[in-house]
Each structure stands twice: as structure tokens, then as C-alpha cells.
Design a protein around this motif. Structure first.
Motif, PDB file in Angstrom:
ATOM      1  N   PHE A 171       0.833  -1.201   0.000  1.00 54.67           N
ATOM      2  CA  PHE A 171       0.000   0.000   0.000  1.00 54.67           C
ATOM      3  C   PHE A 171       0.873   1.260   0.000  1.00 54.67           C
ATOM      4  O   PHE A 171       0.560   2.238  -0.672  1.00 54.67           O
ATOM      5  N   HIS A 172       1.963   1.217   0.772  1.00 52.96           N
ATOM      6  CA  HIS A 172       2.839   2.388   0.846  1.00 52.96           C
ATOM      7  C   HIS A 172       3.436   2.724  -0.519  1.00 52.96           C
ATOM      8  O   HIS A 172       3.639   3.901  -0.846  1.00 52.96           O
ATOM      9  N   HIS A 173       3.696   1.700  -1.318  1.00 51.53           N
ATOM     10  CA  HIS A 173       4.357   1.919  -2.607  1.00 51.53           C
ATOM     11  C   HIS A 173       3.368   2.074  -3.765  1.00 51.53           C
ATOM     12  O   HIS A 173       3.785   2.059  -4.932  1.00 51.53           O
ATOM     13  N   LEU A 174       2.091   2.240  -3.453  1.00 52.98           N
ATOM     14  CA  LEU A 174       1.139   2.572  -4.515  1.00 52.98           C
ATOM     15  C   LEU A 174       1.477   3.941  -5.098  1.00 52.98           C
ATOM     16  O   LEU A 174       2.048   4.794  -4.408  1.00 52.98           O
ATOM     17  N   PRO A 175       1.126   4.201  -6.352  1.00 51.57           N
ATOM     18  CA  PRO A 175       1.404   5.530  -6.933  1.00 51.57           C
ATOM     19  C   PRO A 175       0.719   6.633  -6.137  1.00 51.57           C
ATOM     20  O   PRO A 175      -0.355   6.439  -5.564  1.00 51.57           O
ATOM     21  N   LYS A 176       1.324   7.790  -6.098  1.00 49.71           N
ATOM     22  CA  LYS A 176       0.782   8.910  -5.325  1.00 49.71           C
ATOM     23  C   LYS A 176      -0.637   9.292  -5.747  1.00 49.71           C
ATOM     24  O   LYS A 176      -1.451   9.664  -4.892  1.00 49.71           O
ATOM     25  N   PRO A 177      -0.992   9.233  -7.040  1.00 42.99           N
ATOM     26  CA  PRO A 177      -2.391   9.525  -7.385  1.00 42.99           C
ATOM     27  C   PRO A 177      -3.385   8.572  -6.703  1.00 42.99           C
ATOM     28  O   PRO A 177      -4.499   8.979  -6.376  1.00 42.99           O
ATOM     29  N   VAL A 178      -2.975   7.333  -6.476  1.00 38.85           N
ATOM     30  CA  VAL A 178      -3.841   6.384  -5.762  1.00 38.85           C
ATOM     31  C   VAL A 178      -3.991   6.819  -4.304  1.00 38.85           C
ATOM     32  O   VAL A 178      -5.078   6.743  -3.723  1.00 38.85           O
ATOM     33  N   HIS A 179      -2.895   7.293  -3.710  1.00 39.59           N
ATOM     34  CA  HIS A 179      -2.976   7.802  -2.342  1.00 39.59           C
ATOM     35  C   HIS A 179      -3.919   9.004  -2.253  1.00 39.59           C
ATOM     36  O   HIS A 179      -4.668   9.150  -1.285  1.00 39.59           O
ATOM     37  N   ARG A 180      -3.884   9.860  -3.261  1.00 43.18           N
ATOM     38  CA  ARG A 180      -4.805  11.008  -3.268  1.00 43.18           C
ATOM     39  C   ARG A 180      -6.249  10.507  -3.344  1.00 43.18           C
ATOM     40  O   ARG A 180      -7.142  11.043  -2.665  1.00 43.18           O
ATOM     41  N   ALA A 181      -6.474   9.506  -4.183  1.00 43.32           N
ATOM     42  CA  ALA A 181      -7.824   8.956  -4.319  1.00 43.32           C
ATOM     43  C   ALA A 181      -8.278   8.306  -3.018  1.00 43.32           C
ATOM     44  O   ALA A 181      -9.452   8.425  -2.629  1.00 43.32           O
ATOM     45  N   GLU A 182      -7.368   7.622  -2.320  1.00 37.68           N
ATOM     46  CA  GLU A 182      -7.694   7.028  -1.017  1.00 37.68           C
ATOM     47  C   GLU A 182      -8.157   8.103  -0.039  1.00 37.68           C
ATOM     48  O   GLU A 182      -9.180   7.939   0.653  1.00 37.68           O
ATOM     49  N   ALA A 183      -7.388   9.183   0.053  1.00 40.33           N
ATOM     50  CA  ALA A 183      -7.719  10.251   1.001  1.00 40.33           C
ATOM     51  C   ALA A 183      -9.041  10.911   0.645  1.00 40.33           C
ATOM     52  O   ALA A 183      -9.872  11.187   1.518  1.00 40.33           O
ATOM     53  N   ALA A 184      -9.254  11.160  -0.646  1.00 41.49           N
ATOM     54  CA  ALA A 184     -10.506  11.785  -1.071  1.00 41.49           C
ATOM     55  C   ALA A 184     -11.691  10.872  -0.784  1.00 41.49           C
ATOM     56  O   ALA A 184     -12.745  11.327  -0.302  1.00 41.49           O
TER      57      ALA A 184
END
Length: 476
Positions: free
Chosen positions: A199-212
Motif C-alpha cells: 500500500f505504501h508503494h502505490l502511486p501517489k495519485p492512488v494515495h490522493r484517491a484514497e484520502a478523497a
């Protein structure tokens, strides 16, 4: 009163009750297997000392009548037995009043445990379990129709849980507003799981989508719980999906599973289950009790609601000793770096840097760089969790870390059972120390080259070496 019953939710009630009983079982099992070293008579924070220095009204419970380790064990294992009976559906085979008393038992037993648990039981999911368990007492069972008022109270609890968690985030750390918190969170969370590295190494756009998606689920979706079906079911299903994502990404004891349990009570299962079985009308005394409990919960909700509306919102707080109506929240701030307290011992007579220091291993928290973080939840490793807090600030460990080290020096069996690896199986060490390290997940290339999931660097001393008394000191 026809408005009182919600026949179509008989399966929702059944699913909620069985799932809640499983959570109770895990909670009591965690208490039974860990209490001696934590709060036992010779534990790090002995419960008898707490009982002596606090008034009855501050922590009511069974242990006000008597405390011994045997009695605590009896309470915890009795809780396991009652929870197992509820999983098996014994409440449905009893008369209405009998089923209610059976559901009241685990609530009273677990409340008694929490009251003497001190910092080891200071987590939000303890109050959440007690609040959900209290409402479960009045849900009825068997052929009694579910009361609509208690079902609405469960939605109210789920709303406060999710909305409070959403508000504390957007009011707290700016990274939640910038949608960047998950760039760090999977690595720095209290108890990473086996998929956290990925999960930590997912692309940053995926992290943005997670937070949103988290903001939508916690700030907008909770209001839909109070809308007609099927919208309320869809809202609850979205919460279930979000919680299962969190289950995959880390270990949060039973917080996620209990949230899922609450959400399942909202879903209308009629399209899958068909028409409800023949249900009897509730007796008048039962209706009166449910109405009284509803009014009590609404009155007690004033302070949690005021907290939700406050700019100085606090999280995970109880406003009465029975934990009837509480306020919730999580991760209002996110750590950017992961600090870990590493505990070491040596059998050498002199504690110096060149001594043969050996590291103690914990069951859940990171230590061995080559070990993939394990799957722990819904089980709760209380010492491991408090070690994470200790790394953030020594103040979290001021009361118990010294006693913890003393028990390692004595080779205390109950304390060693909490650990994953004891490097001194033959005899306890002569000295124990603790140091703080910065841990970070390795990258894919580092992992392939070294076989290590973690990389660490020394930061500072946490506890100077402390010694086991020698023969003359022990005699004195």
C-alpha cells in the motif's frame, strides 16, 4: 404500537448480533491472555493499586467487590463463554427478558475490565464496543420483532463514529486537506499489516484517491444513513467497503470490524432473505424500556454533539463511567516518520556499547528488518500498541516502561509471553536498555537486494541501561 417494530430488519439484527458476539469473544480472549503482565496483581500497572486510589463512582464494576488474578481470569473466560453462546444463538432460544440478560452479561463483564485497564484500555474501540454492546441489550432476539428505535440508535452511533473521524482529520493535519496523508500513513501507522508495504508503494495519485474517498465516506455518506432505503443500505455498504480496505492496509484491532458490524445493521437484507418469519408483537414493558433507553441516549448525546461542533474537537472520549454515549475520532494528525523503541538486553557484567546486546522481538510491532509485518487484527496486542505511542513521546510510557524493564530483568514469564522472541531463554539478562530507531519501508530494489522489508537508523537513547541486582543487593 405498530411503529415500534421493524419486522423487515430481523436478518439485519441477526447479522449484527452474531458479528458483535464475535468481536466480544476476541476482546475477552485478548483480556484473558494478556492481563497478568499488564494489570495483574504483579503487573506493570496493578489493578489493585488503581482500585485503592480511585473512588467507586469513577470506575464502577465487579472488581470493586473483589480483585484477584484468579477472579479476573474467571471474568475474562466467562466473557468468552457467554460470547460463544451468543455466537451460537442462545439468546434466540430464551424468552425476551432472558435474551436481554444474556446480552447484558458481556457488557457488564467487559465494562468491569475496562474500568481497571488504565492506559492499556485507553483506546477508542473499547468505548465503541461498550456502547454498541449496551444497545444490543435492547435489540431483542428470536421471534420478537426488532425495535426501530434501537436500530436508529445504532445508526446514530455509526454516524458519530464516522463523522467524528472525518471532522478530526480535516480540522487537524493539513495533509488531509491536501490529500497527502497517505503518502506517510501506511508506513507510520501504529501496527502495519502484511500488505502495508505494498500500500505504501502505490502511486501517489492512488494515495490522493484514497484520502478523497475517505473524506467522502466519513463526511458526506454518514448523513445518508438516515435516508429511506435503498439509499441507507448503499451508504452502509460504502462504509463496509472502506473499512475492508483499511483491514487490508493495517492492523487496527477490532475497530474496523466493529464498524462493519454497525454498518451491517443498517442494510436491508429483505431482497436476499425474503419475507420475515412470523414475529410476535413486543410486550408493553419492553416498549417502555426501549423508549426510556432511547431518551437516555438522546440526553447523553448532548456533550458528544457539542464536541463534534467544537473547533477544539477531542477524539475518543467518554463522558460517563459507563461509556454509554461517547465521542470518536482517529488520526487527526499523521506522523511523517516512523520511530520504534528497540529493547535490548545483555548478559555481560558491564553495560557498555561493546557488550553483546541482544534484541527482544515483539509479536506485532516492527523489529526484525526481514520480517514482513504480520496479520494481527482483530486481536489486540496492547503492549505493542503502547510501544508505538512510547516512540512518539516518552510521556506515554512514563508509568509502565520502568516496570516493564524490571520484569525483563527478572525473566517474568507473564511478561515474556507478550513478546514474540526472548533472546535469553536460559536466564534473564544482567542489563536492559531501550533505544529509538527511525524505521522506513525499503523500496522494491532494496527488498530484492537485501531481503529486508525495513531499513532503520539509530536516533537516540530511550532508556539508559538498567541492571539486575547482584547477589549482595538481593540479599540486602
Amino acid at each position: 404500537m405498530e411503529w415500534f417494530s421493524a419486522d423487515g430488519y430481523w436478518l439485519s439484527r441477526l447479522i449484527f448480533q452474531r458479528a458483535l458476539a464475535v468481536v466480544y469473544l476476541v476482546a475477552f480472549l485478548s483480556a484473558a491472555l494478556q492481563f497478568r503482565a499488564l494489570i495483574g496483581e504483579r503487573g506493570m500497572l496493578p489493578a489493585p493499586e488503581l482500585l485503592r486510589r480511585t473512588p467507586w463512582k469513577a470506575a464502577p464494576g465487579l472488581f470493586r467487590l473483589h480483585y484477584s488474578d484468579r477472579f479476573f481470569a474467571a471474568v475474562a473466560w466467562s466473557g468468552c463463554a457467554v460470547s460463544a453462546a451468543l455466537v451460537a444463538g442462545l439468546d434466540g432460544a430464551l424468552p425476551l427478558w432472558g435474551g436481554m440478560l444474556l446480552w447484558a452479561l458481556p457488557w457488564a463483564l467487559y465494562l468491569s475490565i475496562v474500568q481497571v485497564g488504565q492506559v492499556w484500555y485507553g483506546f477508542g474501540w473499547e468505548s465503541l464496543l461498550l456502547e454498541a454492546g449496551f444497545l444490543a441489550v435492547f435489540l431483542g432476539a428470536g421471534d420478537t420483532a426488532p425495535p426501530i428505535l434501537v436500530l436508529w440508535l445504532l445508526r446514530w452511533l455509526l454516524f458519530r463514529l464516522e463523522f467524528g473521524a472525518g471532522l478530526i482529520k480535516v480540522r487537524g493535519d493539513a495533509c488531509w486537506r491536501r490529500l497527502t496523508c497517505l503518502d506517510f500513513h501506511h508506513e507510520t501507522q501504529p501496527m502495519p499489516g502484511p500488505l502495508s508495504w505494498f500500500f505504501h508503494h502505490l502511486p501517489k495519485p492512488v494515495h490522493r484517491a484514497e484520502a478523497a474517498a475517505n473524506h467522502v465516506t466519513q463526511l458526506a455518506v454518514p448523513f445518508l444513513l438516515f435516508t429511506p432505503q435503498p439509499v441507507a443500505s448503499a451508504a452502509a455498504a460504502a462504509m463496509v467497503a472502506t473499512q475492508l480496505w483499511l483491514v487490508l492496509s493495517g492492523n487496527f484491532a477490532w475497530l474496523n470490524w466493529l464498524t462493519v458490524t454497525l454498518a451491517l445493521s443498517v442494510i436491508d437484507w429483505t431482497p436476499l432473505a425474503g419475507p420475515p418469519p412470523s414475529l410476535t408483537a413486543p410486550p408493553l414493558w419492553y416498549e417502555a424500556v426501549v423508549v426510556a433507553v432511547t431518551l437516555l441516549v438522546l440526553a447523553r448525546s448532548y456533550r458528544p454533539v457539542r464536541n463534534l461542533l467544537s473547533r477544539r474537537q477531542t477524539m475518543n472520549r467518554s463522558y460517563d463511567p459507563l461509556h454509554l454515549v461517547n465521542t470518536y475520532g482517529a488520526f487527526g494528525s499523521i506522523s511523517r516518520t516512523r520511530l520504534e523503541v528497540v529493547v535490548e538486553g545483555t548478559a555481560d557484567p558491564v553495560a557498555h556499547e561493546g557488550a553483546d546486546w541482544k534484541e527482544y522481538g515483539f509479536r506485532g510491532k516492527p523489529g526484525d528488518l526481514r520480517r514482513l509485518p504480520p496479520l494481527i487484527a482483530p486481536y489486540h496486542l496492547r503492549l505493542d500498541w503502547m510501544m508505538w505511542f512510547a516512540a512518539l513521546s516518552p510521556a506515554y510510557a512514563r508509568a509502565w516502561f520502568g516496570p516493564f524493564a524490571e520484569r525483563l530483568l527478572r525473566g517474568d514469564r507473564d511478561t515474556l509471553r507478550l513478546l514474540g522472541h526472548n533472546p535469553f531463554p536460559e536466564a534473564p539478562p544482567r542489563h536492559v536498555r531501550a533505544r529509538v530507531f527511525h524505521y522506513r519501508f525499503t523500496g522494491p530494489r532494496e527488498l530484492r537486494a537485501t531481503g529486508q522489508w525495513w531499513h532503520r537508523t539509530y536516533v537516540r537513547e530511550f532508556m539508559r541501561p538498567v541492571s539486575r541486582p547482584g547477589p549482595q543487593e538481593r540479599e540486602g
